[in-house]
Write an enzyme that holds these catalytic residues in place. Structure first.
Site, mmCIF file in Angstrom:
data_model
loop_
_atom_site.group_PDB
_atom_site.id
_atom_site.type_symbol
_atom_site.label_atom_id
_atom_site.label_comp_id
_atom_site.label_asym_id
_atom_site.label_seq_id
_atom_site.Cartn_x
_atom_site.Cartn_y
_atom_site.Cartn_z
ATOM 1 N N CYS A 147 97.043 -55.682 5.294
ATOM 2 C CA CYS A 147 95.998 -56.714 5.733
ATOM 3 C C CYS A 147 96.581 -58.086 4.952
ATOM 4 O O CYS A 147 96.883 -59.195 5.521
ATOM 5 C CB CYS A 147 94.515 -56.332 5.309
ATOM 6 S SG CYS A 147 94.272 -55.505 3.879
HETATM 7 N N1 LIG Z 1 90.168 -51.541 5.368
HETATM 8 C C1 LIG Z 1 91.237 -52.358 5.543
HETATM 9 O O1 LIG Z 1 91.118 -53.623 5.706
HETATM 10 C C2 LIG Z 1 92.745 -51.918 5.777
HETATM 11 C C3 LIG Z 1 93.516 -52.877 6.466
HETATM 12 C C4 LIG Z 1 95.019 -52.522 6.739
HETATM 13 C C5 LIG Z 1 95.217 -50.928 6.457
HETATM 14 N N2 LIG Z 1 94.242 -50.200 5.969
HETATM 15 C C6 LIG Z 1 94.861 -49.134 5.554
HETATM 16 O O2 LIG Z 1 94.361 -48.004 6.760
HETATM 17 C C7 LIG Z 1 94.164 -46.796 6.440
HETATM 18 C C8 LIG Z 1 92.353 -46.611 6.497
HETATM 19 O O3 LIG Z 1 91.593 -47.353 6.041
HETATM 20 P P1 LIG Z 1 90.126 -47.650 5.890
HETATM 21 O O4 LIG Z 1 89.587 -48.892 5.323
HETATM 22 O O5 LIG Z 1 89.784 -47.389 7.429
HETATM 23 O O6 LIG Z 1 89.800 -46.296 4.999
HETATM 24 P P2 LIG Z 1 88.210 -45.494 4.901
HETATM 25 O O7 LIG Z 1 87.220 -46.578 5.487
HETATM 26 O O8 LIG Z 1 88.176 -45.113 3.681
HETATM 27 O O9 LIG Z 1 88.342 -44.388 6.201
HETATM 28 C C9 LIG Z 1 89.210 -43.433 5.589
HETATM 29 C C10 LIG Z 1 89.108 -42.246 6.860
HETATM 30 O O10 LIG Z 1 90.211 -41.303 6.560
HETATM 31 C C11 LIG Z 1 89.305 -40.054 6.628
HETATM 32 N N3 LIG Z 1 89.990 -39.334 5.763
HETATM 33 C C12 LIG Z 1 89.973 -39.445 4.257
HETATM 34 N N4 LIG Z 1 90.739 -38.525 3.500
HETATM 35 C C13 LIG Z 1 91.022 -37.700 4.413
HETATM 36 C C14 LIG Z 1 91.956 -36.452 4.439
HETATM 37 N N5 LIG Z 1 92.476 -36.022 3.276
HETATM 38 N N6 LIG Z 1 92.392 -36.029 5.585
HETATM 39 C C15 LIG Z 1 91.973 -36.649 6.921
HETATM 40 N N7 LIG Z 1 91.027 -37.485 6.903
HETATM 41 C C16 LIG Z 1 90.593 -38.168 5.576
HETATM 42 C C17 LIG Z 1 87.880 -40.372 6.533
HETATM 43 O O11 LIG Z 1 87.099 -39.463 7.191
HETATM 44 P P3 LIG Z 1 85.887 -38.684 6.388
HETATM 45 O O12 LIG Z 1 85.464 -39.529 5.485
HETATM 46 O O13 LIG Z 1 84.942 -38.790 7.594
HETATM 47 O O14 LIG Z 1 86.446 -37.325 6.439
HETATM 48 C C18 LIG Z 1 87.694 -41.679 7.121
HETATM 49 O O15 LIG Z 1 87.644 -41.477 8.405
HETATM 50 C C19 LIG Z 1 94.338 -46.760 4.841
HETATM 51 O O16 LIG Z 1 95.275 -46.225 4.677
HETATM 52 C C20 LIG Z 1 94.224 -48.232 4.375
HETATM 53 O O17 LIG Z 1 94.990 -48.445 3.467
HETATM 54 C C21 LIG Z 1 93.042 -50.611 5.687
#
Ligand SMILES: NC(=O)c1ccc[n+]([C@@H]2O[C@H](COP(=O)([O-])OP(=O)(O)OC[C@H]3O[C@@H](n4cnc5c(N)ncnc54)[C@H](OP(=O)(O)O)[C@@H]3O)[C@@H](O)[C@H]2O)c1
Length: 345
Positions: A147
């Site tokens: 981001c």
């Molecule tokens: N947030 C942002 O603004 C943003 C922007 C760009 C990129 N990203 C990247 O995109 C990715 C997701 O970000 P997010 O903000 O959406 O994260 P998040 O809100 O913490 O969600 C993470 C997701 O991954 C699942 N999960 C966690 N550990 C897991 C595992 N070991 N195996 C399988 N599933 C697992 C969780 O599912 P459950 O908890 O339901 O199991 C949840 O659905 C990250 O790598 C982050 O760095 C985020």
């Protein structure tokens, strides 16, 4: 024919944004959505406004039926899912950082463990869509940019390619709290964040620094060092980056010389790059972007302010859309030959 798409990590903030976009995308059938901890529930159990969608465990994902998957998972978990999907012949758009850095040693340094699939790093296409259109149609694996990198790289590309940067660039960036994901953490709890505003990992300490500098050097091998200072804003979503760029050869880097005044010169340079882009909004001179220009959209709003020989670029995006799920769908559209703005306007 409908494209069959799966989302790994649909309960997270970026995954839920993808569910919302793909469930109304006219060319996509949302085939599956996974959760590690909440498999067996529906997404509406977690987000009351969500479509009724059953959550399945990642190991139960019907990869044999899928055309493309989106990985909205923590790093390392994403690489493991990418290996499974690619082995099943499914194309991958990874929103994590796992395939953004080309150098496995740099990944190990910044992410604290060996890369789970170093052989795939060379192949992964860095999906900053506006500059990846030639590679996306043939890509099996797309590394969706971070981001903060999206907001900063879109702001810098025209200047770096024009060779107009004289010295170190300072990017002072502020992000809403959803940038840290949905996982509970002390520093993102309401009482810590509300009525507060804090810097973190300033200077050259944040994991997005090597990603940004890698792409800066791809565009211009002589690109200078970046000083990157992120801050946590007490709002749910949005990134505003204020970027200070010392300029060189300002009068000379652009021809023809009919642009007598340098601010016109710089605006023309950015207009040449972004004037036809559906999601890049170059604001007229004198206007500045705010989060309200971009939240809940896939836009990046840019403004240029010349202060002596320093150009100040202000760049605003929604971290969950242009900084994550929106750009991922923009990439999917280009990969699959679908009109690029489909599902995003
Ligand atoms: N947030 C942002 O603004 C943003 C922007 C760009 C990129 N990203 C990247 O995109 C990715 C997701 O970000 P997010 O903000 O959406 O994260 P998040 O809100 O913490 O969600 C993470 C997701 O991954 C699942 N999960 C966690 N550990 C897991 C595992 N070991 N195996 C399988 N599933 C697992 C969780 O599912 P459950 O908890 O339901 O199991 C949840 O659905 C990250 O790598 C982050 O760095 C985020």
């Amino acid at each position: 024919m409908m494209i069959k798409a799966g989302i790994y990590g649909a309960t997270g903030y970026t995954g839920y944004e993808l569910v919302k976009i793909l469930s109304r995308h006219p060319a996509v059938h949302l085939l599956f959505a996974t959760s590690n901890a909440q498999a067996g529930q529906t997404l509406a159990d977690i987000y009351p406004a969500a479509p009724s969608l059953s959550l399945i465990a990642p190991d139960d994902a019907p990869l044999a039926e899928a055309d493309i998957v989106f990985l909205c998972l923590p790093h390392a978990a994403a690489a493991a899912a990418a290996l499974d999907a690619l082995a099943a012949g499914v194309r991958v758009i990874d929103l994590s950082a796992d395939f953004r850095l080309k150098d496995a040693d740099s990944y190990a340094h910044w992410y604290g463990h060996q890369h789970p699939a170093p052989d795939l790093l060379a192949e992964a296409v860095y999906g900053l869509t506006e500059f990846a259109r030639a590679e996306l149609p043939a890509a099996r694996l797309v590394a969706n940019p971070g981001c903060y990198p999206t907001s900063i790289l879109l702001a810098l590309q025209p200047l770096l390619c024009a060779g107009a940067v004289a010295g170190p660039i300072i990017a002072d960036a502020k992000s809403g709290v959803s940038g840290a994901g949905r996982t509970l953490q002390h520093h993102t709890q309401f009482v810590e964040v509300a009525d507060n505003f804090s810097p973190y990992k300033i200077g050259r300490a944040h994991r997005h620094l090597p990603e940004i500098e890698q792409q800066m050097r791809f565009w211009n091998p002589a690109a200078p060092q970046l000083i990157f200072s992120p801050h946590l804003l007490p709002v749910p979503r949005g990134i505003l980056s204020t970027i200070y760029v010392p300029l060189q050869n300002l009068a000379g880097f652009r021809k023809p010389a009919r642009f007598a005044n340098t601010e016109d010169n710089l605006h023309q340079l950015y207009h040449d790059t972004y004037g036809r882009e559906p999601f890049i909004h170059l604001l007229p001179a004198g206007q500045l972007p705010s989060l309200a220009h971009v939240t809940h959209t896939n836009r990046c709003a840019l403004a240029l302010t010349l202060a002596g020989s320093t150009l100040i670029i202000t760049s605003a995006i929604d971290n969950l859309l242009k900084g994550a799920a929106g750009q991922a769908v923009q990439n999917m559209n280009v990969m699959l030959g679908i009109e690029e703005t489909t599902g995003l306007l």
